[in-house]
Design an enzyme around this catalytic site. Sequence first.
Site, PDB file in Angstrom:
ATOM      1  N   SER A  76       0.806  -1.218   0.000  1.00  0.00           N
ATOM      2  CA  SER A  76       0.000   0.000   0.000  1.00  0.00           C
ATOM      3  C   SER A  76       0.842   1.273   0.000  1.00  0.00           C
ATOM      4  O   SER A  76       1.806   1.400   0.744  1.00  0.00           O
ATOM      5  CB  SER A  76      -0.928   0.003   1.209  1.00  0.00           C
ATOM      6  OG  SER A  76      -1.640   1.227   1.218  1.00  0.00           O
ATOM      7  N   LYS A  83     -13.046  -5.615   1.818  1.00  0.00           N
ATOM      8  CA  LYS A  83     -13.984  -4.640   1.239  1.00  0.00           C
ATOM      9  C   LYS A  83     -15.438  -5.112   1.247  1.00  0.00           C
ATOM     10  O   LYS A  83     -16.361  -4.311   1.299  1.00  0.00           O
ATOM     11  CB  LYS A  83     -13.556  -4.280  -0.185  1.00  0.00           C
ATOM     12  CG  LYS A  83     -12.321  -3.399  -0.205  1.00  0.00           C
ATOM     13  CD  LYS A  83     -11.987  -2.929  -1.602  1.00  0.00           C
ATOM     14  CE  LYS A  83     -10.704  -2.123  -1.559  1.00  0.00           C
ATOM     15  NZ  LYS A  83     -10.342  -1.552  -2.852  1.00  0.00           N
ATOM     16  N   GLY A 109     -11.373 -10.044 -13.606  1.00  0.00           N
ATOM     17  CA  GLY A 109     -11.629 -10.198 -12.177  1.00  0.00           C
ATOM     18  C   GLY A 109     -13.087  -9.909 -11.843  1.00  0.00           C
ATOM     19  O   GLY A 109     -13.795  -9.250 -12.628  1.00  0.00           O
ATOM     20  N   GLY A 150     -13.873  -9.357  -8.237  1.00  0.00           N
ATOM     21  CA  GLY A 150     -13.858  -9.007  -6.812  1.00  0.00           C
ATOM     22  C   GLY A 150     -14.408  -7.613  -6.544  1.00  0.00           C
ATOM     23  O   GLY A 150     -15.102  -7.027  -7.389  1.00  0.00           O
ATOM     24  N   ALA A 171     -12.959  -4.631  -6.349  1.00  0.00           N
ATOM     25  CA  ALA A 171     -12.533  -3.563  -7.266  1.00  0.00           C
ATOM     26  C   ALA A 171     -13.248  -3.707  -8.606  1.00  0.00           C
ATOM     27  O   ALA A 171     -13.672  -2.711  -9.199  1.00  0.00           O
ATOM     28  CB  ALA A 171     -11.023  -3.611  -7.451  1.00  0.00           C
ATOM     29  N   ARG A 213     -11.901 -16.630 -13.749  1.00  0.00           N
ATOM     30  CA  ARG A 213     -11.391 -18.010 -13.784  1.00  0.00           C
ATOM     31  C   ARG A 213     -12.537 -18.996 -13.650  1.00  0.00           C
ATOM     32  O   ARG A 213     -12.419 -20.145 -14.019  1.00  0.00           O
ATOM     33  CB  ARG A 213     -10.393 -18.219 -12.632  1.00  0.00           C
ATOM     34  CG  ARG A 213      -9.126 -17.405 -12.775  1.00  0.00           C
ATOM     35  CD  ARG A 213      -8.336 -17.399 -11.496  1.00  0.00           C
ATOM     36  NE  ARG A 213      -9.099 -16.815 -10.395  1.00  0.00           N
ATOM     37  CZ  ARG A 213      -8.698 -16.742  -9.147  1.00  0.00           C
ATOM     38  NH1 ARG A 213      -7.520 -17.243  -8.820  1.00  0.00           N
ATOM     39  NH2 ARG A 213      -9.451 -16.186  -8.222  1.00  0.00           N
ATOM     40  N   THR A 214     -13.656 -18.524 -13.086  1.00  0.00           N
ATOM     41  CA  THR A 214     -14.830 -19.392 -12.920  1.00  0.00           C
ATOM     42  C   THR A 214     -16.068 -18.666 -13.467  1.00  0.00           C
ATOM     43  O   THR A 214     -16.940 -18.252 -12.693  1.00  0.00           O
ATOM     44  CB  THR A 214     -15.034 -19.741 -11.432  1.00  0.00           C
ATOM     45  OG1 THR A 214     -15.079 -18.506 -10.683  1.00  0.00           O
ATOM     46  CG2 THR A 214     -13.936 -20.630 -10.892  1.00  0.00           C
ATOM     47  N   LEU A 245      -5.431  -1.512 -12.421  1.00  0.00           N
ATOM     48  CA  LEU A 245      -5.681  -0.897 -11.111  1.00  0.00           C
ATOM     49  C   LEU A 245      -4.460  -0.991 -10.202  1.00  0.00           C
ATOM     50  O   LEU A 245      -4.352  -0.282  -9.197  1.00  0.00           O
ATOM     51  CB  LEU A 245      -6.892  -1.565 -10.442  1.00  0.00           C
ATOM     52  CG  LEU A 245      -8.233  -0.857 -10.632  1.00  0.00           C
ATOM     53  CD1 LEU A 245      -8.531  -0.579 -12.080  1.00  0.00           C
ATOM     54  CD2 LEU A 245      -9.365  -1.661 -10.007  1.00  0.00           C
ATOM     55  N   GLY A 259      -2.720   2.295 -11.663  1.00  0.00           N
ATOM     56  CA  GLY A 259      -3.704   2.622 -10.627  1.00  0.00           C
ATOM     57  C   GLY A 259      -3.343   3.801  -9.729  1.00  0.00           C
ATOM     58  O   GLY A 259      -4.079   4.097  -8.783  1.00  0.00           O
TER      59      GLY A 259
HETATM   60  P1  NAP Z   1     -10.098  -9.198  -4.671  1.00  0.00           P
HETATM   61  O1  NAP Z   1     -11.398  -8.898  -4.030  1.00  0.00           O
HETATM   62  O2  NAP Z   1      -9.149 -10.142  -4.047  1.00  0.00           O
HETATM   63  O3  NAP Z   1     -10.525  -9.653  -6.152  1.00  0.00           O
HETATM   64  C1  NAP Z   1      -9.655  -9.882  -7.161  1.00  0.00           C
HETATM   65  C2  NAP Z   1     -10.335 -10.718  -8.249  1.00  0.00           C
HETATM   66  O4  NAP Z   1      -9.291 -11.042  -9.127  1.00  0.00           O
HETATM   67  C3  NAP Z   1     -10.913 -12.017  -7.740  1.00  0.00           C
HETATM   68  O5  NAP Z   1     -12.274 -11.887  -7.496  1.00  0.00           O
HETATM   69  C4  NAP Z   1     -10.599 -13.005  -8.867  1.00  0.00           C
HETATM   70  O6  NAP Z   1     -11.686 -13.087  -9.803  1.00  0.00           O
HETATM   71  C5  NAP Z   1      -9.410 -12.384  -9.563  1.00  0.00           C
HETATM   72  N1  NAP Z   1      -8.172 -13.091  -9.191  1.00  0.00           N
HETATM   73  C6  NAP Z   1      -7.641 -13.241  -7.958  1.00  0.00           C
HETATM   74  N2  NAP Z   1      -6.497 -13.967  -8.030  1.00  0.00           N
HETATM   75  C7  NAP Z   1      -6.329 -14.283  -9.335  1.00  0.00           C
HETATM   76  C8  NAP Z   1      -5.356 -15.042 -10.048  1.00  0.00           C
HETATM   77  N3  NAP Z   1      -4.317 -15.616  -9.436  1.00  0.00           N
HETATM   78  N4  NAP Z   1      -5.517 -15.156 -11.385  1.00  0.00           N
HETATM   79  C9  NAP Z   1      -6.555 -14.580 -12.031  1.00  0.00           C
HETATM   80  N5  NAP Z   1      -7.522 -13.871 -11.395  1.00  0.00           N
HETATM   81  C10 NAP Z   1      -7.394 -13.723 -10.074  1.00  0.00           C
HETATM   82  O7  NAP Z   1      -9.235  -7.869  -4.879  1.00  0.00           O
HETATM   83  P2  NAP Z   1      -9.784  -6.406  -5.141  1.00  0.00           P
HETATM   84  O8  NAP Z   1      -9.972  -5.694  -3.876  1.00  0.00           O
HETATM   85  O9  NAP Z   1     -10.912  -6.514  -6.106  1.00  0.00           O
HETATM   86  O10 NAP Z   1      -8.486  -5.726  -5.830  1.00  0.00           O
HETATM   87  C11 NAP Z   1      -7.995  -6.173  -7.079  1.00  0.00           C
HETATM   88  C12 NAP Z   1      -6.763  -5.359  -7.469  1.00  0.00           C
HETATM   89  O11 NAP Z   1      -7.101  -3.983  -7.660  1.00  0.00           O
HETATM   90  C13 NAP Z   1      -5.648  -5.371  -6.413  1.00  0.00           C
HETATM   91  O12 NAP Z   1      -4.406  -5.446  -7.070  1.00  0.00           O
HETATM   92  C14 NAP Z   1      -5.786  -4.030  -5.726  1.00  0.00           C
HETATM   93  O13 NAP Z   1      -4.575  -3.552  -5.169  1.00  0.00           O
HETATM   94  C15 NAP Z   1      -6.230  -3.164  -6.908  1.00  0.00           C
HETATM   95  N6  NAP Z   1      -6.977  -1.952  -6.475  1.00  0.00           N
HETATM   96  C16 NAP Z   1      -6.433  -0.735  -6.770  1.00  0.00           C
HETATM   97  C17 NAP Z   1      -7.122   0.406  -6.414  1.00  0.00           C
HETATM   98  C18 NAP Z   1      -6.541   1.753  -6.752  1.00  0.00           C
HETATM   99  O14 NAP Z   1      -6.977   2.754  -6.164  1.00  0.00           O
HETATM  100  N7  NAP Z   1      -5.616   1.837  -7.665  1.00  0.00           N
HETATM  101  C19 NAP Z   1      -8.359   0.330  -5.767  1.00  0.00           C
HETATM  102  C20 NAP Z   1      -8.883  -0.942  -5.507  1.00  0.00           C
HETATM  103  C21 NAP Z   1      -8.176  -2.071  -5.866  1.00  0.00           C
HETATM  104  P3  NAP Z   1     -12.146 -14.546 -10.383  1.00  0.00           P
HETATM  105  O15 NAP Z   1     -12.102 -15.467  -9.195  1.00  0.00           O
HETATM  106  O16 NAP Z   1     -13.520 -14.316 -10.888  1.00  0.00           O
HETATM  107  O17 NAP Z   1     -11.174 -14.914 -11.435  1.00  0.00           O
END
Ligand code: NAP
Length: 249
Positions: free
Chosen positions: A14, A59, A122, A124, A126, A146-147, A209, A232
């Site tokens: 972070s 989140k 993705g 999740g 975000a 992935r699913t 992001l 991001g």
């Molecule tokens: P999260 O809830 O963990 O979700 C990430 C999603 O990515 C999961 O639902 C999954 O979707 C997919 N994923 C996870 N591991 C994976 C893998 N090994 N291979 C392929 N797909 C994978 O995370 P999040 O909070 O959404 O955040 C996601 C990213 O955005 C992070 O890197 C975070 O730092 C970044 N972010 C940046 C900002 C910014 O202000 N720049 C704000 C928010 C988040 P599936 O299971 O459907 O494949």
Amino acid sequence: MIQAGLIGTPLGHSASAAYFAQHHPDCRYRAHEMASLEGLRQWVEEERLDGFNVTIPYKRAIIKHLDAVDDTARRIGAVNCVRVQRTEGRTILTGYNTDYQAFAETLQPMLQPWHRKALVLGTGGAAQAVSYALQKLGIDHTFVSRTPETHPNAIGYDQLPSLLLPTNHSTLQPTIIINATPVGMWPNTEETPMPDMQGIGPQHLCYDLIYNPEKTRWLHEAAQRGATTCNGTAMLHRQADLSLARWRV
Ligand code: NAP
């Protein structure tokens, strides 16, 4: 002085605390790694917080620990900003989503007339905020998962190559791709969510992001193919400013 913080785990990646220290010296902002949300209220009281940000993996999970959630955050299903109010001996925690607005505001200036359809990698928290922003901007989009069978409006990664073929000139071709997965984030900087970049070209806008590293492998390969790229960082800063505005009220 505003008292604020960040919860999540891990927090090594972070950049929020450094951003607040440099740009908002009137806000004391401390990252707090939390193994579970059990101790949330105790931390809020001990630190006398006015508000805090929420990141991976809380989140969505945070919602049931809050007293109120604003409409937008509820629709998105994720909270990244919590405001703390103290009235009549009670501490009230209200959840917001500033990620969606930060994403929309940073995407909008880059949009070209042909950017009509998007792919969101993705599903999740975000990704849901990105999806809400795209809806607000009137941009049709599909998730890539992935699913895919477990998510509405999602396709699998195996469907990407044919969808992105340069010969697919249909208006359905997605020319905006957003990486809302953690794939490629430090320390796993050799990873990419799209090993096959065929079909990516100057007409594409690739928005990652991730902000650490500044240029992920995916963004680097997209730029090499002539795509417009964005990381991001601007979104992170904008969501921080929007969060602070909530805590100042
Ligand atoms: P999260 O809830 O963990 O979700 C990430 C999603 O990515 C999961 O639902 C999954 O979707 C997919 N994923 C996870 N591991 C994976 C893998 N090994 N291979 C392929 N797909 C994978 O995370 P999040 O909070 O959404 O955040 C996601 C990213 O955005 C992070 O890197 C975070 O730092 C970044 N972010 C940046 C900002 C910014 O202000 N720049 C704000 C928010 C988040 P599936 O299971 O459907 O494949």
